[in-house]
Design a protein around this motif. Structure first.
Motif, mmCIF file in Angstrom:
data_model
loop_
_atom_site.group_PDB
_atom_site.id
_atom_site.type_symbol
_atom_site.label_atom_id
_atom_site.label_comp_id
_atom_site.label_asym_id
_atom_site.label_seq_id
_atom_site.Cartn_x
_atom_site.Cartn_y
_atom_site.Cartn_z
ATOM 1 N N THR A 159 42.288 -13.555 99.719
ATOM 2 C CA THR A 159 43.672 -13.966 99.501
ATOM 3 C C THR A 159 44.187 -13.282 98.244
ATOM 4 O O THR A 159 43.519 -13.280 97.216
ATOM 5 N N GLY A 160 45.356 -12.679 98.349
ATOM 6 C CA GLY A 160 45.926 -11.989 97.208
ATOM 7 C C GLY A 160 47.429 -12.102 97.194
ATOM 8 O O GLY A 160 48.006 -12.981 97.841
ATOM 9 N N VAL A 161 48.070 -11.207 96.466
ATOM 10 C CA VAL A 161 49.528 -11.204 96.392
ATOM 11 C C VAL A 161 50.046 -9.790 96.630
ATOM 12 O O VAL A 161 49.387 -8.797 96.307
ATOM 13 N N GLU A 162 51.209 -9.722 97.214
ATOM 14 C CA GLU A 162 51.913 -8.454 97.350
ATOM 15 C C GLU A 162 52.581 -8.144 96.012
ATOM 16 O O GLU A 162 53.272 -8.994 95.453
ATOM 17 N N VAL A 163 52.346 -6.966 95.475
ATOM 18 C CA VAL A 163 52.953 -6.591 94.207
ATOM 19 C C VAL A 163 53.934 -5.441 94.412
ATOM 20 O O VAL A 163 53.701 -4.550 95.222
ATOM 21 N N LEU A 204 46.968 -13.334 103.194
ATOM 22 C CA LEU A 204 45.576 -13.489 103.588
ATOM 23 C C LEU A 204 45.208 -12.285 104.431
ATOM 24 O O LEU A 204 45.946 -11.914 105.354
ATOM 25 N N ILE A 205 44.096 -11.640 104.108
ATOM 26 C CA ILE A 205 43.649 -10.499 104.912
ATOM 27 C C ILE A 205 43.364 -10.987 106.324
ATOM 28 O O ILE A 205 42.588 -11.909 106.534
ATOM 29 N N ASP A 206 43.990 -10.353 107.296
ATOM 30 C CA ASP A 206 43.945 -10.808 108.684
ATOM 31 C C ASP A 206 43.375 -9.708 109.573
ATOM 32 O O ASP A 206 44.034 -9.202 110.468
#
Length: 376
Positions: free
Chosen positions: A169-173, A212-214
């Motif tokens: 799980t990360g964020v779009e920057v 979330l990486i899908d």
């Protein structure tokens, strides 16, 4: 500083407009007049040529208006009419097929992100780094040139075994600044992601949507990794949490789940409500800000941080409020006055869990700064 494009929103609008026109008029009527000039991010761009300009269509529509209309006079011949109708139909099928292909490409690009594993970030945070590695520089330039100045930022998590692994799980920057570095930081600083001898670039990244990486993570021919992602919306997550609990069996556990979001909203009030245990009955957030200003690494650090984060979200948005608190007490660069809670906030599945993580982190940081209970 690089001038960043507006992204795909204008393109989506123009594509939708073309599709609407095609369903309500004939192709001849739709393209017989001179097209409206759009911006450089729209369907066509302008370039000077011998004192005039040439309109260059995007790759999904390599047609001029004369190609889409008949150049022959109207005739009463049935054969000619059938041939003309067939030609127009074929042109329409080709155009719509190309348009559909382009729309699919835009949709794929909107759910696929190149990934950068560097630091755990939360929405609203701004990370300033200097990069020197050729692959990273190529990635940044590619994203800006493709009118998609965004990428995915992932942090690392330490397992109970001591192993560190990238979060899923990360964020779009968003790349909000990109320019040649005036100077280079020492090699041992964490702000430099570099290769020896390469010219440094100063980059500023602003965190936005969580994702979330899908799917599988793939390495591109250019050297960076990409993955299909699913963007997460706090309101939708909370609504899904409530509706899923309502559909479950009528049990004590199910009833508890139904009230989970309600409890999260109630707990959220503790962040900003007057607290009798704090000096001057300040709220927890206000007390943290007061103490943090006494522990700034440089004057005005907290004021700049608050300006970046904006107003704290309202109580009825518990997830967003918890994420805001996490970004407050774990700023970039770190102040060293709080435990790291950003990974826990990103991987938590429920709003109540996120609020609890933020609340505990905030209280521990206050106790550390006021000296009542130092962090280990």
């Amino acid at each position: 500083m690089a001038k960043l494009p507006l992204g795909n929103s204008v393109l989506r609008f123009c594509l939708a407009a073309v599709a609407i026109v095609l369903t309500s008029t004939t192709l001849s009527e739709a393209f017989s007049s001179r097209p409206t000039r759009c911006s450089s991010t729209s369907l066509f761009s302008e370039s000077s040529n011998s004192g005039g300009y040439v309109e260059e269509y995007d790759d999904f529509a390599n047609f001029s208006s004369t190609q889409l209309t008949s150049s022959s006079p109207t005739t009463s011949s049935t054969d000619t009419a059938d041939a003309t109708s067939s030609t127009v139909n074929n042109q329409e099928d080709t155009f719509l097929s190309s348009l559909q292909s382009r729309l699919q490409q835009v949709e794929d690009n909107s759910t696929r992100l190149p990934l950068m594993i560097l630091d755990t970030m939360l929405p609203r945070q701004i990370l300033q780094i200097q990069i020197q590695h050729p692959t990273l520089k190529a990635l940044m330039k590619h994203r800006v040139n493709e009118e998609t100045p965004t990428l995915g930022m992932l942090g690392m998590a330490r397992l109970s075994t001591g192993q560190t692994v990238p979060l899923k799980t990360g964020v779009e920057v968003e790349i909000i600044q990109m320019e040649k570095a005036a100077d280079s930081p020492p090699d041992n600083t964490s702000s430099s992601t570099g290769g020896g001898g390469e010219e440094g670039w100063d980059i500023s990244l602003r965190a936005g949507r969580r994702f979330l990486i899908d799917g599988e993570v793939d390495k591109t021919e250019d050297g960076w990794t990409e993955a299909r992602v699913k963007f997460l919306d706090s309101s939708e997550e909370e609504e899904t949490e409530i509706s899923s609990a309502m559909k479950g069996p009528s049990s004590t556990e199910s009833i508890g789940d139904r009230l989970s979001v309600a409890r999260a909203i109630q707990k959220c009030k503790e962040f900003t409500a007057p607290n009798m245990n704090m000096n001057g009955s300040l709220s927890l957030v206000d007390r943290w800000i007061e103490l943090a200003k006494e522990n700034e690494r440089h004057p005005g650090q907290i004021d700049v941080l608050l300006k970046q984060l904006g107003e704290i979200p309202p109580e009825h948005e518990p997830t967003e409020r918890a994420l805001w608190v996490g970004a407050l007490i774990n700023p970039l660069p770190s102040m060293g006055v709080a435990t790291e809670i950003r990974p826990a906030l990103l991987v938590s599945k429920k709003a109540e869990e996120r609020v609890q993580v933020a609340l505990e982190g905030l209280l521990k940081s206050i106790r550390h700064m006021d000296g009542s209970q130092r962090l280990n």
